[in-house]
Design a protein around this motif. Structure first.
Motif, PDB file in Angstrom:
ATOM      1  N   ALA A   9      -5.703   2.909  -0.930  1.00 40.49           N
ATOM      2  CA  ALA A   9      -4.870   3.232  -2.091  1.00 40.49           C
ATOM      3  C   ALA A   9      -5.096   2.234  -3.221  1.00 40.49           C
ATOM      4  O   ALA A   9      -5.050   1.027  -3.013  1.00 40.49           O
ATOM      5  CB  ALA A   9      -3.399   3.241  -1.694  1.00 40.49           C
ATOM      6  N   SER A  10      -5.365   2.757  -4.404  1.00 40.32           N
ATOM      7  CA  SER A  10      -5.549   2.031  -5.663  1.00 40.32           C
ATOM      8  C   SER A  10      -6.939   1.431  -5.838  1.00 40.32           C
ATOM      9  O   SER A  10      -7.274   0.925  -6.911  1.00 40.32           O
ATOM     10  CB  SER A  10      -4.481   0.943  -5.877  1.00 40.32           C
ATOM     11  OG  SER A  10      -4.823  -0.276  -5.220  1.00 40.32           O
TER      12      SER A  10
ATOM     13  N   ALA B 169       0.817  -1.218   0.000  1.00 45.89           N
ATOM     14  CA  ALA B 169       0.000   0.000   0.000  1.00 45.89           C
ATOM     15  C   ALA B 169       0.852   1.271   0.000  1.00 45.89           C
ATOM     16  O   ALA B 169       0.425   2.309  -0.523  1.00 45.89           O
ATOM     17  CB  ALA B 169      -0.933   0.000   1.206  1.00 45.89           C
TER      18      ALA B 169
ATOM     19  N   VAL C 201      -3.667   8.426   2.815  1.00 46.08           N
ATOM     20  CA  VAL C 201      -4.256   7.839   1.605  1.00 46.08           C
ATOM     21  C   VAL C 201      -5.138   6.669   2.030  1.00 46.08           C
ATOM     22  O   VAL C 201      -4.657   5.686   2.589  1.00 46.08           O
ATOM     23  CB  VAL C 201      -3.177   7.364   0.617  1.00 46.08           C
ATOM     24  CG1 VAL C 201      -3.839   6.802  -0.646  1.00 46.08           C
ATOM     25  CG2 VAL C 201      -2.241   8.511   0.252  1.00 46.08           C
TER      26      VAL C 201
ATOM     27  N   ALA D 290      -0.347   7.385  -5.937  1.00 51.32           N
ATOM     28  CA  ALA D 290      -1.553   8.215  -5.889  1.00 51.32           C
ATOM     29  C   ALA D 290      -1.203   9.676  -5.593  1.00 51.32           C
ATOM     30  O   ALA D 290      -1.826  10.606  -6.132  1.00 51.32           O
ATOM     31  CB  ALA D 290      -2.506   7.682  -4.827  1.00 51.32           C
TER      32      ALA D 290
ATOM     33  N   ALA E  22       1.600   2.113  -3.583  1.00 50.62           N
ATOM     34  CA  ALA E  22       0.371   2.558  -4.238  1.00 50.62           C
ATOM     35  C   ALA E  22       0.001   3.962  -3.767  1.00 50.62           C
ATOM     36  O   ALA E  22      -0.489   4.786  -4.549  1.00 50.62           O
ATOM     37  CB  ALA E  22      -0.755   1.581  -3.938  1.00 50.62           C
ATOM     38  N   SER E  23       0.259   4.248  -2.500  1.00 56.20           N
ATOM     39  CA  SER E  23      -0.023   5.583  -1.955  1.00 56.20           C
ATOM     40  C   SER E  23       0.898   6.628  -2.561  1.00 56.20           C
ATOM     41  O   SER E  23       0.459   7.731  -2.918  1.00 56.20           O
ATOM     42  CB  SER E  23       0.129   5.575  -0.432  1.00 56.20           C
ATOM     43  OG  SER E  23      -0.817   4.725   0.169  1.00 56.20           O
TER      44      SER E  23
ATOM     45  N   GLU F  14     -10.661   5.192  -3.534  1.00 55.52           N
ATOM     46  CA  GLU F  14      -9.466   5.817  -2.947  1.00 55.52           C
ATOM     47  C   GLU F  14      -9.729   7.291  -2.629  1.00 55.52           C
ATOM     48  O   GLU F  14     -10.388   7.994  -3.386  1.00 55.52           O
ATOM     49  CB  GLU F  14      -8.315   5.702  -3.947  1.00 55.52           C
ATOM     50  CG  GLU F  14      -7.074   6.499  -3.601  1.00 55.52           C
ATOM     51  CD  GLU F  14      -6.071   6.474  -4.743  1.00 55.52           C
ATOM     52  OE1 GLU F  14      -5.335   5.483  -4.864  1.00 55.52           O
ATOM     53  OE2 GLU F  14      -6.051   7.444  -5.546  1.00 55.52           O
TER      54      GLU F  14
ATOM     55  N   ILE G 153      -7.586  10.847  -0.955  1.00 55.60           N
ATOM     56  CA  ILE G 153      -6.302  11.434  -0.569  1.00 55.60           C
ATOM     57  C   ILE G 153      -6.552  12.681   0.261  1.00 55.60           C
ATOM     58  O   ILE G 153      -7.312  13.571  -0.148  1.00 55.60           O
ATOM     59  CB  ILE G 153      -5.461  11.801  -1.807  1.00 55.60           C
ATOM     60  CG1 ILE G 153      -5.107  10.544  -2.607  1.00 55.60           C
ATOM     61  CG2 ILE G 153      -4.192  12.546  -1.388  1.00 55.60           C
ATOM     62  CD1 ILE G 153      -4.421  10.852  -3.929  1.00 55.60           C
TER      63      ILE G 153
END
Length: 250
Positions: free
Chosen positions: A194-195, A113, A191, A120, A116-117, A199, A201
């Motif tokens: 994430a993904s 994660a 986040v 993002a 992925a964060s 999602e 933010i």
């Protein structure tokens, strides 16, 4: 002999599993997946005859019993973990049980994660002259943290800090960082999932991110990132600098 495969299924997006992970799932007749965190779309790679178990409703003994029976029948087992199996996955106790039983296993890495964060956020976590260290940790809760890895100790150092399983305690984390001398305006972000398609933010600082988290209603499934790398515009690597000599460039 049949084997167990611990597979990092990625952070949520079903396309963020490795090709090796997909190919391995296709050859496993028994699949155990972390149902609360692994996308069910990944199960479309299972064979039509695969036995599928959701570990969200199973304890360790039940997971091992299913695994043991499958291997005894000559069935390969895919154990799908969210993210990467090496980070907060309860992998160790499963491997110890399999070692005791003499069952062979392999581990296939995945996208955690954190990465992925960062994607993002459109952020590099290691910026020259700003941050060259990434710390992955969590705040102490029901699961204890070693004394020399407390937030107080971590905040005594520089770097980019990434906290799993801690979004509901951001105020405590931020307060500790500030008491340890960090600028209250240090960038911070949360986040959520994430993904995944839902999602979210949240960007802020050590001072104001907690209020944004509370207003959002987010209290789990979110990763916290703290550090000057989040606001590090203008910091450039020498990797592709035309005036910087290299042995080789990637």
């Amino acid at each position: 002999m049949a084997k167990v495969y611990f597979i990092g299924a990625g952070p949520g997006d079903p396309e963020l599993i490795t090709l090796k992970g997909i190919n391995t799932i296709k050859k496993c007749e028994t699949v155990i997946y972390a149902g609360s965190l692994v996308s069910k779309e990944i199960l479309t790679h299972c064979t039509s005859t695969a036995e599928i178990y959701n570990s969200a409703s199973m304890n360790l003994s039940e997971i091992i019993e299913v695994t043991k029976k499958a291997v005894e029948k000559g069935r390969n087992v895919a154990r799908l973990h969210t993210g990467d199996p090496s980070v907060y996955s309860a992998l160790n106790e499963q491997m110890e049980e399999l070692d005791t039983l003499g069952i062979e296993y392999d581990i296939i890495p995945g996208v955690t994660a954190l990465f992925a964060s960062a994607a993002a956020l459109r952020n590099e976590l290691t910026l020259p002259e700003i941050s060259q260290t990434v710390v992955i940790s969590r705040i102490e809760g029901r699961t204890p943290v070693p004394a020399d890895e407390s937030v107080e100790r971590l905040a005594s150092h520089g770097g980019t800090f990434c906290f799993y399983l801690s979004v509901d305690r951001f105020a405590d984390i931020a307060d500790t960082f500030i008491k340890k001398g960090w600028n209250p305006d240090t960038p911070a972000a949360a986040v959520y999932r994430a993904s995944w398609t839902d999602e979210r933010i949240l960007r802020g600082t050590l001072t104001d991110l907690d209020e944004k988290i509370k207003e959002s209603g987010i209290n789990k499934h979110a990763l916290i990132i703290i550090g000057h790398a989040l606001g590090g515009k203008g910091s450039h690597s020498k990797l592709y600098d035309k005036d910087f000599s290299h042995g080789t460039r990637p």
